[in-house]
Design an enzyme around this catalytic site. Structure first.
Site, mmCIF file in Angstrom:
data_model
loop_
_atom_site.group_PDB
_atom_site.id
_atom_site.type_symbol
_atom_site.label_atom_id
_atom_site.label_comp_id
_atom_site.label_asym_id
_atom_site.label_seq_id
_atom_site.Cartn_x
_atom_site.Cartn_y
_atom_site.Cartn_z
ATOM 1 N N ARG A 187 -5.968 0.533 -7.927
ATOM 2 C CA ARG A 187 -4.576 0.139 -7.942
ATOM 3 C C ARG A 187 -4.141 -1.330 -7.660
ATOM 4 N NH1 ARG A 187 -3.803 4.508 -3.387
ATOM 5 N NH2 ARG A 187 -3.707 6.236 -4.511
ATOM 6 N N THR B 289 -6.550 18.716 -1.604
ATOM 7 C CA THR B 289 -5.901 17.942 -2.850
ATOM 8 C C THR B 289 -6.940 17.729 -3.963
ATOM 9 O OG1 THR B 289 -4.391 16.739 -1.227
ATOM 10 C CG2 THR B 289 -4.761 15.548 -3.164
ATOM 11 N N SER C 95 -3.500 14.200 6.672
ATOM 12 C CA SER C 95 -4.375 13.536 5.630
ATOM 13 C C SER C 95 -5.864 13.557 6.305
ATOM 14 C CB SER C 95 -4.122 12.263 5.151
ATOM 15 O OG SER C 95 -5.068 11.603 4.366
ATOM 16 N N LYS D 126 -2.984 21.205 -3.769
ATOM 17 C CA LYS D 126 -1.889 20.175 -4.088
ATOM 18 C C LYS D 126 -2.346 19.172 -5.103
ATOM 19 C CE LYS D 126 0.180 16.051 -1.342
ATOM 20 N NZ LYS D 126 -0.487 15.070 -2.043
ATOM 21 N N TYR E 229 0.823 -1.173 -0.112
ATOM 22 C CA TYR E 229 -0.019 0.007 -0.120
ATOM 23 C C TYR E 229 0.853 1.221 -0.056
ATOM 24 C CZ TYR E 229 -2.470 3.896 2.042
ATOM 25 O OH TYR E 229 -2.932 5.234 2.335
ATOM 26 N N ARG F 9 0.536 7.558 -7.740
ATOM 27 C CA ARG F 9 -0.329 6.602 -7.385
ATOM 28 C C ARG F 9 -1.599 6.960 -8.046
ATOM 29 N NH1 ARG F 9 1.120 4.577 -2.266
ATOM 30 N NH2 ARG F 9 -1.012 4.687 -1.448
ATOM 31 N N TYR G 12 -9.704 16.089 1.451
ATOM 32 C CA TYR G 12 -10.228 15.710 0.381
ATOM 33 C C TYR G 12 -11.791 16.005 0.254
ATOM 34 C CZ TYR G 12 -6.650 12.320 -0.741
ATOM 35 O OH TYR G 12 -5.320 11.596 -1.213
ATOM 36 N N GLN H 157 -4.708 18.304 5.504
ATOM 37 C CA GLN H 157 -5.104 18.086 3.871
ATOM 38 C C GLN H 157 -6.666 17.693 3.940
ATOM 39 O OE1 GLN H 157 -5.209 14.403 2.602
ATOM 40 N NE2 GLN H 157 -6.083 15.434 1.069
ATOM 41 N N HIS I 11 0.945 12.852 -6.861
ATOM 42 C CA HIS I 11 0.493 12.027 -5.845
ATOM 43 C C HIS I 11 1.423 10.815 -5.731
ATOM 44 C CE1 HIS I 11 -3.455 11.778 -3.445
ATOM 45 N NE2 HIS I 11 -2.912 10.778 -2.979
HETATM 46 C C1 LIG Z 1 0.958 5.639 1.567
HETATM 47 C C2 LIG Z 1 0.623 6.928 0.860
HETATM 48 C C3 LIG Z 1 -0.633 7.611 1.192
HETATM 49 C C4 LIG Z 1 -1.102 8.819 0.541
HETATM 50 N N1 LIG Z 1 -1.950 9.676 1.125
HETATM 51 C C5 LIG Z 1 -2.072 11.043 0.506
HETATM 52 C C6 LIG Z 1 -3.384 11.478 1.330
HETATM 53 O O1 LIG Z 1 -4.127 11.113 1.978
HETATM 54 N N2 LIG Z 1 -3.701 12.782 0.827
HETATM 55 C C7 LIG Z 1 -2.750 13.356 0.028
HETATM 56 O O2 LIG Z 1 -2.686 14.412 -0.524
HETATM 57 N N3 LIG Z 1 -1.694 12.783 -0.707
HETATM 58 C C8 LIG Z 1 -1.457 11.479 -0.260
HETATM 59 N N4 LIG Z 1 -0.356 10.648 -0.508
HETATM 60 C C9 LIG Z 1 0.518 11.503 -1.788
HETATM 61 C C10 LIG Z 1 1.742 12.105 -0.977
HETATM 62 O O3 LIG Z 1 1.083 13.162 -0.180
HETATM 63 C C11 LIG Z 1 2.709 12.768 -1.740
HETATM 64 O O4 LIG Z 1 2.180 13.466 -2.853
HETATM 65 C C12 LIG Z 1 3.761 11.717 -2.740
HETATM 66 O O5 LIG Z 1 3.487 10.306 -2.126
HETATM 67 C C13 LIG Z 1 5.113 12.296 -2.739
HETATM 68 O O6 LIG Z 1 5.800 11.084 -3.220
HETATM 69 P P1 LIG Z 1 6.995 10.261 -2.396
HETATM 70 O O7 LIG Z 1 5.941 9.102 -1.830
HETATM 71 O O8 LIG Z 1 7.691 9.855 -3.485
HETATM 72 O O9 LIG Z 1 7.721 11.274 -1.557
HETATM 73 C C14 LIG Z 1 0.006 9.365 -0.150
HETATM 74 C C15 LIG Z 1 1.306 8.619 -0.529
HETATM 75 C C16 LIG Z 1 1.499 7.724 -0.066
HETATM 76 C C17 LIG Z 1 2.823 6.956 -0.435
#
Ligand SMILES: Cc1cc2nc3c(=O)[nH]c(=O)nc-3n(C[C@H](O)[C@H](O)[C@H](O)COP(=O)(O)O)c2cc1C
Length: 387
Positions: free
Chosen positions: A169, A160, A111, A256, A28, A283, A134, A132, A280
């Protein structure tokens, strides 16, 4: 053995996390979407950024790593990015990450999908909380969440916008991951093989979405929870929605998840205080560009003084320097701190922050700049021969 010797790098923490956390939870945090091309590109694009060192100066200097953002000076130009469901990675992860961030004088991004509530983390972070959001279908729920963030003293609202639809995914589908987690035979076998995780989790209980759970019907069966959450959130964020949130929120506001210069200019012109250039973490959309590749064009479009945050693929202080050299003022890291909390709990996150800080200082010494702004003068270029 000291943390330094066990974990000389974020990479060492990543390897340890893969051994400590069950596969479904590690997948995850680690995974991206589709063939994970975008996820890999985030890392590759950063590593291709070349900064030319300078060596001859009139006077010796000590680099200043501080940055001023939204009228406040932060000692370092980076922070943990918002991450949902981190309680699955390690129990109480949001609090462990928040305390480490506060220990370094950094902001705490929380988050909407966190496994601790905005009130719990607000009590740790105070005005250093960047909440943050949603967006939700029901404006009353959205208003209530925003008001709760304001009531606990959050100074920044991060909206976001890069999750316009329910995300598919493949790794999570294959591992049977659900929100909150459902435990079947395969996941239970997986858990049995990770005793340290299982023991800590037994003490903390099953992760729940503590900020959002009050908006869910009581006694909702676990099987219906994911569907209900997906129907509750509204990822198709319109300009009108941003305008409404801008009017409602008194603090600074970040949008974001932008990658297009025109989108960024539009946000600036609507009074949004900063944009976070992000895909993101690979993802959401496998065809998306790497943030570091689009940063220079976005910087040119919004002008020199408009605050830009960036994230994606950052795993070291040198990567932080690269993002800043390409146009960011402030850098977010998600997976780096997720690995750290899984590998070493709160002490692991603190250690990761120290490593990144030391690397960044070293990068600035090599680049010959006493101030972060000076990194842009290092003529960030693509590594010759790279594709
Ligand atoms: C496990 C996980 C959960 C995430 N959950 C959120 C989230 O709830 N809200 C959000 O804006 N971005 C979320 N993101 C995105 C991160 O805020 C960020 O934009 C991104 O992961 C940065 O890349 P990096 O993991 O390579 O540092 C998530 C990323 C990961 C890896």
């Amino acid at each position: 053995m000291t943390l330094d010797r066990r974990f000389p790098s974020i990479h060492a923490m990543q390897e340890c996390a893969a051994r400590r956390v069950p596969r479904f939870a590690f997948g995850y945090m680690e995974g991206g979407i589709d063939r994970e091309v975008c996820l890999a590109a985030n890392i590759d694009a950063l590593r291709r950024v070349v900064l030319t060192p300078r060596a001859i100066f009139d006077e010796a200097f000590e680099p200043d790593l501080s940055v001023t953002l939204f009228g406040r000076t932060w000692p370092l130009p980076f922070a943990p990015a918002p991450m949902g469901l981190t309680g699955l990675i390690w129990p109480n992860a949001p609090a462990l990450i928040a305390r480490a961030a506060i220990g370094h004088g950094l902001p705490v991004c929380l988050s909407s999908f966190a496994t601790m509530s905005v009130e719990e983390i607000g009590a740790i972070a105070g005005s250093s909380l960047w909440f943050q959001l949603y967006c939700t279908v029901d404006p009353a729920i959205e208003n209530d969440i925003v008001d709760r963030a304001e009531a606990v003293g959050a100074s920044v609202l991060i909206v976001t916008v890069d999750v316009p639809t329910r995300t598919r995914r493949e790794r999570d589908i294959a591992s049977g991951l659900s929100v909150p987690p459902r435990f079947d035979r395969t996941t239970l076998m997986d858990i049995v093989a990770r005793p340290a995780w299982a023991l800590s989790m037994m003490g903390a209980g099953i992760p729940r979405l503590r900020t959002l759970e009050r908006y869910l019907p009581k006694r909702l069966p676990l099987s219906a929870m994911g569907e209900h959450l997906a129907n509750m959130t509204d990822g198709r964020v319109t300009a009108g929605k941003i305008e409404r949130l801008r009017e409602r929120w008194n603090g600074a506001m970040i949008v974001k998840g932008l990658l297009d210069p025109e989108d960024a200019v539009r946000m600036r012109d609507m009074g949004v205080d900063a944009v976070a250039v992000s895909n993101h973490g690979g993802r959401q959309f496998d065809a998306a560009p790497a943030p570091v590749d689009v940063l220079p064009a976005i910087r040119r479009a919004v002008g020199a003084d408009y605050p830009l945050l960036a994230d994606g693929g950052v795993r070291s202080g040198i990567d932080v320097a690269r993002m800043i050299a390409c146009g960011a003022d402030f850098v977010l890291l998600a997976r780096a701190f997720a690995y750290a909390v899984a590998a070493g709990g709160g002490a692991g996150v603190d250690h990761a922050m120290r490593i990144i800080k030391a690397d960044l200082r070293q990068a600035m010494m090599q680049a010959g700049t006493p101030r972060l702004e000076g990194l842009t003068a290092c003529r960030a270029t693509d590594r010759p021969g790279s594709t």
